[in-house]
Design a protein around this motif. Structure first.
Motif, PDB file in Angstrom:
ATOM      1  N   CYS A   1      11.981  -1.839   7.417  1.00 13.99           N
ATOM      2  CA  CYS A   1      12.688  -3.037   6.982  1.00 13.99           C
ATOM      3  C   CYS A   1      14.103  -2.646   6.598  1.00 13.99           C
ATOM      4  CB  CYS A   1      11.974  -3.722   5.821  1.00 13.99           C
ATOM      5  SG  CYS A   1      12.019  -2.801   4.272  1.00 13.99           S
ATOM      6  N   LEU A   2      14.999  -3.628   6.597  1.00 16.11           N
ATOM      7  CA  LEU A   2      16.398  -3.358   6.269  1.00 16.11           C
ATOM      8  C   LEU A   2      16.595  -3.131   4.775  1.00 16.11           C
ATOM      9  CD1 LEU A   2      18.143  -5.914   8.640  1.00 16.11           C
ATOM     10  CD2 LEU A   2      18.101  -3.423   8.857  1.00 16.11           C
ATOM     11  N   ALA A   3      15.755  -3.719   3.958  1.00 16.82           N
ATOM     12  CA  ALA A   3      15.881  -3.499   2.514  1.00 16.82           C
ATOM     13  C   ALA A   3      15.760  -2.019   2.188  1.00 16.82           C
ATOM     14  CB  ALA A   3      14.828  -4.305   1.762  1.00 16.82           C
ATOM     15  N   GLU A   4      14.819  -1.331   2.856  1.00 14.00           N
ATOM     16  CA  GLU A   4      14.658   0.094   2.591  1.00 14.00           C
ATOM     17  C   GLU A   4      15.863   0.880   3.098  1.00 14.00           C
ATOM     18  OE1 GLU A   4      10.732   1.967   2.758  1.00 14.00           O
ATOM     19  OE2 GLU A   4      11.609   3.428   4.141  1.00 14.00           O
ATOM     20  N   VAL A   5      16.391   0.506   4.261  1.00 16.22           N
ATOM     21  CA  VAL A   5      17.609   1.148   4.762  1.00 16.22           C
ATOM     22  C   VAL A   5      18.722   1.014   3.728  1.00 16.22           C
ATOM     23  CG1 VAL A   5      19.404   1.048   6.540  1.00 16.22           C
ATOM     24  CG2 VAL A   5      17.007   0.775   7.189  1.00 16.22           C
ATOM     25  N   ARG A   6      18.870  -0.171   3.199  1.00 16.24           N
ATOM     26  CA  ARG A   6      19.930  -0.440   2.222  1.00 16.24           C
ATOM     27  C   ARG A   6      19.678   0.300   0.897  1.00 16.24           C
ATOM     28  NH1 ARG A   6      23.043  -5.139   2.780  1.00 16.24           N
ATOM     29  NH2 ARG A   6      22.632  -5.731   0.603  1.00 16.24           N
ATOM     30  N   MET A   7      18.409   0.453   0.522  1.00 15.09           N
ATOM     31  CA  MET A   7      18.085   1.225  -0.675  1.00 15.09           C
ATOM     32  C   MET A   7      18.518   2.668  -0.521  1.00 15.09           C
ATOM     33  SD  MET A   7      14.169   0.051  -1.293  1.00 15.09           S
ATOM     34  CE  MET A   7      13.682  -1.543  -0.673  1.00 15.09           C
ATOM     35  N   LEU A   8      18.180   3.263   0.626  1.00 15.76           N
ATOM     36  CA  LEU A   8      18.535   4.664   0.868  1.00 15.76           C
ATOM     37  C   LEU A   8      20.054   4.841   0.904  1.00 15.76           C
ATOM     38  CD1 LEU A   8      15.827   5.425   3.568  1.00 15.76           C
ATOM     39  CD2 LEU A   8      15.919   6.374   1.257  1.00 15.76           C
ATOM     40  N   GLU A   9      20.747   3.864   1.472  1.00 19.08           N
ATOM     41  CA  GLU A   9      22.208   3.921   1.488  1.00 19.08           C
ATOM     42  C   GLU A   9      22.781   3.815   0.080  1.00 19.08           C
ATOM     43  OE1 GLU A   9      22.977   1.970   5.923  1.00 19.08           O
ATOM     44  OE2 GLU A   9      23.021   0.701   4.135  1.00 19.08           O
ATOM     45  N   THR A  10      22.179   2.979  -0.738  1.00 18.66           N
ATOM     46  CA  THR A  10      22.637   2.833  -2.119  1.00 18.66           C
ATOM     47  C   THR A  10      22.456   4.124  -2.895  1.00 18.66           C
ATOM     48  OG1 THR A  10      22.136   0.463  -2.122  1.00 18.66           O
ATOM     49  CG2 THR A  10      22.302   1.544  -4.276  1.00 18.66           C
ATOM     50  N   ILE A  11      21.321   4.772  -2.682  1.00 17.95           N
ATOM     51  CA  ILE A  11      21.052   6.048  -3.360  1.00 17.95           C
ATOM     52  C   ILE A  11      22.041   7.120  -2.914  1.00 17.95           C
ATOM     53  CG2 ILE A  11      19.368   7.922  -3.545  1.00 17.95           C
ATOM     54  CD1 ILE A  11      17.180   5.696  -3.306  1.00 17.95           C
ATOM     55  N   GLU A  12      22.373   7.140  -1.607  1.00 20.73           N
ATOM     56  CA  GLU A  12      23.258   8.179  -1.081  1.00 20.73           C
ATOM     57  C   GLU A  12      24.734   7.877  -1.274  1.00 20.73           C
ATOM     58  OE1 GLU A  12      24.021  10.738   3.053  1.00 20.73           O
ATOM     59  OE2 GLU A  12      22.427   9.231   2.951  1.00 20.73           O
ATOM     60  N   TYR A  13      25.112   6.610  -1.085  1.00 26.11           N
ATOM     61  CA  TYR A  13      26.539   6.271  -1.084  1.00 26.11           C
ATOM     62  C   TYR A  13      26.982   5.410  -2.267  1.00 26.11           C
ATOM     63  CZ  TYR A  13      25.811   7.573   3.807  1.00 26.11           C
ATOM     64  OH  TYR A  13      25.458   8.215   4.962  1.00 26.11           O
ATOM     65  N   GLY A  14      26.038   4.923  -3.042  1.00 21.63           N
ATOM     66  CA  GLY A  14      26.395   4.081  -4.170  1.00 21.63           C
ATOM     67  C   GLY A  14      26.388   2.601  -3.861  1.00 21.63           C
TER      68      GLY A  14
ATOM     69  N   ALA B   1       0.801  -1.217   0.000  1.00 21.60           N
ATOM     70  CA  ALA B   1       0.000   0.000   0.000  1.00 21.60           C
ATOM     71  C   ALA B   1       0.834   1.268   0.000  1.00 21.60           C
ATOM     72  CB  ALA B   1      -0.943   0.004   1.206  1.00 21.60           C
ATOM     73  N   TYR B   2       2.102   1.148   0.397  1.00 27.50           N
ATOM     74  CA  TYR B   2       2.988   2.314   0.478  1.00 27.50           C
ATOM     75  C   TYR B   2       3.884   2.312  -0.756  1.00 27.50           C
ATOM     76  CZ  TYR B   2       1.164   2.394   5.185  1.00 27.50           C
ATOM     77  OH  TYR B   2       0.311   2.437   6.266  1.00 27.50           O
ATOM     78  N   VAL B   3       3.421   2.969  -1.793  1.00 27.86           N
ATOM     79  CA  VAL B   3       4.102   2.892  -3.087  1.00 27.86           C
ATOM     80  C   VAL B   3       5.477   3.540  -3.031  1.00 27.86           C
ATOM     81  CG1 VAL B   3       3.922   3.489  -5.543  1.00 27.86           C
ATOM     82  CG2 VAL B   3       1.896   2.770  -4.280  1.00 27.86           C
ATOM     83  N   ARG B   4       5.681   4.473  -2.092  1.00 32.54           N
ATOM     84  CA  ARG B   4       7.010   5.060  -1.939  1.00 32.54           C
ATOM     85  C   ARG B   4       8.056   3.976  -1.692  1.00 32.54           C
ATOM     86  NH1 ARG B   4      10.410   5.956   2.421  1.00 32.54           N
ATOM     87  NH2 ARG B   4      11.969   7.590   2.085  1.00 32.54           N
ATOM     88  N   HIS B   5       7.677   2.965  -0.911  1.00 31.00           N
ATOM     89  CA  HIS B   5       8.603   1.870  -0.619  1.00 31.00           C
ATOM     90  C   HIS B   5       9.010   1.157  -1.918  1.00 31.00           C
ATOM     91  CE1 HIS B   5      10.329  -1.599   1.438  1.00 31.00           C
ATOM     92  NE2 HIS B   5       9.553  -2.385   0.702  1.00 31.00           N
ATOM     93  N   VAL B   6       8.028   0.906  -2.780  1.00 23.13           N
ATOM     94  CA  VAL B   6       8.305   0.254  -4.060  1.00 23.13           C
ATOM     95  C   VAL B   6       9.157   1.166  -4.941  1.00 23.13           C
ATOM     96  CG1 VAL B   6       7.255  -0.821  -6.091  1.00 23.13           C
ATOM     97  CG2 VAL B   6       6.108  -0.947  -3.870  1.00 23.13           C
ATOM     98  N   GLU B   7       8.845   2.452  -4.913  1.00 20.21           N
ATOM     99  CA  GLU B   7       9.584   3.424  -5.713  1.00 20.21           C
ATOM    100  C   GLU B   7      11.063   3.453  -5.332  1.00 20.21           C
ATOM    101  OE1 GLU B   7       8.571   7.890  -7.319  1.00 20.21           O
ATOM    102  OE2 GLU B   7       8.340   7.500  -5.180  1.00 20.21           O
ATOM    103  N   LEU B   8      11.336   3.347  -4.042  1.00 19.64           N
ATOM    104  CA  LEU B   8      12.724   3.324  -3.583  1.00 19.64           C
ATOM    105  C   LEU B   8      13.469   2.094  -4.088  1.00 19.64           C
ATOM    106  CD1 LEU B   8      12.504   4.563   0.118  1.00 19.64           C
ATOM    107  CD2 LEU B   8      13.724   5.671  -1.761  1.00 19.64           C
ATOM    108  N   VAL B   9      12.769   0.953  -4.070  1.00 19.96           N
ATOM    109  CA  VAL B   9      13.381  -0.278  -4.572  1.00 19.96           C
ATOM    110  C   VAL B   9      13.833  -0.079  -6.018  1.00 19.96           C
ATOM    111  CG1 VAL B   9      12.977  -2.705  -5.121  1.00 19.96           C
ATOM    112  CG2 VAL B   9      12.012  -1.730  -3.042  1.00 19.96           C
ATOM    113  N   ARG B  10      12.957   0.516  -6.823  1.00 22.98           N
ATOM    114  CA  ARG B  10      13.263   0.739  -8.235  1.00 22.98           C
ATOM    115  C   ARG B  10      14.390   1.758  -8.400  1.00 22.98           C
ATOM    116  NH1 ARG B  10      10.046  -1.981 -12.406  1.00 22.98           N
ATOM    117  NH2 ARG B  10       8.712  -3.312 -11.151  1.00 22.98           N
ATOM    118  N   LYS B  11      14.314   2.828  -7.614  1.00 22.80           N
ATOM    119  CA  LYS B  11      15.304   3.893  -7.740  1.00 22.80           C
ATOM    120  C   LYS B  11      16.704   3.395  -7.408  1.00 22.80           C
ATOM    121  CE  LYS B  11      16.152   8.706  -6.378  1.00 22.80           C
ATOM    122  NZ  LYS B  11      15.653   9.839  -5.554  1.00 22.80           N
ATOM    123  N   ALA B  12      16.794   2.517  -6.424  1.00 23.48           N
ATOM    124  CA  ALA B  12      18.099   2.011  -5.991  1.00 23.48           C
ATOM    125  C   ALA B  12      18.796   1.242  -7.103  1.00 23.48           C
ATOM    126  CB  ALA B  12      17.943   1.123  -4.762  1.00 23.48           C
ATOM    127  N   ARG B  13      18.020   0.669  -8.038  1.00 22.10           N
ATOM    128  CA  ARG B  13      18.643  -0.053  -9.139  1.00 22.10           C
ATOM    129  C   ARG B  13      18.414   0.642 -10.485  1.00 22.10           C
ATOM    130  NH1 ARG B  13      14.168  -3.813  -8.031  1.00 22.10           N
ATOM    131  NH2 ARG B  13      12.814  -4.016  -9.858  1.00 22.10           N
TER     132      ARG B  13
END
Length: 330
Positions: free
Chosen positions: A277-290, A87-99
């Motif tokens: 969840c940790l996946a989202e933490v890791r997504m945000l780290e990927t976006i910020e740090y690569g 239901a929280y599409v932002r979460h899905v959007e982050l998954v996509r953005k990270a890759r």
């Protein structure tokens, strides 16, 4: 009304009614032996259960006893249906953005949903048993509703009227197994082991004005090894409300009483609320740090999930679990 299922050696546990402050409980065998039985005949049995709840909360239940959350099964130890939305599409959007993948526009109008295993939920204080850390062990803190009977092709209005109970979820995910499963084109299976639900399930009236019939407007607190991971508000950034995702689940099939429908991982766009969840933490780290910097859970790690009302009272009890290596029986 707050309801729980105590461990008693059976597959479905023993139904008890729990006081609003989670301190006391009373057996509900005079009404129904299990939560599923109560849900099957809700219109007749729920008023009788409410009388027991009223007596318990007023101190007039003679046979009450101290409520021990560690003795709880998930409210429904097994269920006919467990469908988890996103239901929280932002979460899905982050998954996509990270890759660096573009998210289809339809994700904002048509909910994502998977059908999970519902024959063997684990208790809110049970260990999370996993064979290998290489599986990428993650928690997903969510809210779920339990419904009454819902006809096929029900409208959101019909779905809303059929919401009987709410509870919290730890939808355990094995991130390392997900890519290969999705690549097959059939979706999740091995990557979604048994989920755990909060010690108690509550009727909507227990939530007061935090529940508007569609969304739950309170933060969901998630901790990893005693450190807070996130506290996003469940009512914020929820693209699809509960009546909408329940109706989505019933588009081509009826839902039977006791069906569980989850919200998916709670996620807010605002900074400072953390992650569920940790996946989202890791997504945000990927976006910020690569690249991600936070590992997935390891054996011995502990996850805690709970929700407090505006006065700081625990509503659903606490999911408190340790990750333990599974040892096959010899």
């Amino acid at each position: 009304m707050k309801l729980a299922s105590l461990k008693n050696g059976s597959r479905d546990g023993e139904l008890v009614i729990v006081s609003s402050d989670l301190s006391r409980a009373v057996k509900a065998d005079s009404v129904a032996p299990t939560l599923q039985r109560l849900l099957d005949d809700w219109e007749t049995l729920a008023p009788r259960a409410q009388l027991l709840s009223d007596a318990l909360n007023s101190g007039k239940a003679a046979d009450s006893f101290a409520f021990d959350q560690s003795n709880c099964e998930s409210p429904l130890p097994r269920a006919y249906q467990w469908a988890d939305g996103s239901a929280y599409v932002r979460h899905v959007e982050l998954v996509r953005k990270a890759r660096n993948a573009k998210m289809p526009d339809t994700f904002w109008t048509d909910p994502l949903m998977y059908q999970g295993g519902s024959d063997a939920f684990i208790g809110p204080r049970d260990d999370i048993l996993v064979q290998s850390e290489d599986f990428g062990i993650d928690m997903e803190a969510e809210v779920a509703v339990i419904t009454g009977d819902i006809p096929m092709a029900a409208t959101p209005e019909v779905a809303e009227a059929a919401i009987r109970l709410l509870m919290l979820v730890n939808d355990v995910s094995l991130r390392g197994l997900i890519p290969a499963e999705l690549a097959k084109g059939f979706g999740f299976f091995q990557s979604k082991p048994s989920s755990a639900f909060s010690p108690v399930a509550v009727t909507p009236d227990e939530l007061g004005d935090a529940w508007d019939g569609k969304k739950l407007h309170l933060p969901l607190h998630t901790y990893l090894n005693g450190e807070q991971l996130g506290r996003p508000d469940c009512g914020e950034d929820m693209t699809f409300d509960f009546p909408t995702i329940v109706a989505h689940a019933a588009k081509t099939r009826p839902l039977m009483a006791g069906a569980i429908v989850g919200s998916g991982t709670i996620s807010n766009a605002a900074e400072g609320t953390g992650s569920s969840c940790l996946a989202e933490v890791r997504m945000l780290e990927t976006i910020e740090y690569g690249a991600p910097r936070t590992p997935f859970m390891r054996f011995g790690d502990e996850v805690r999930i709970e929700m407090l009302d505006k006065k700081g009272n625990n509503i659903f009890g606490t999911i408190d679990q340790k990750v333990v290596q599974y040892q096959p029986e010899t």
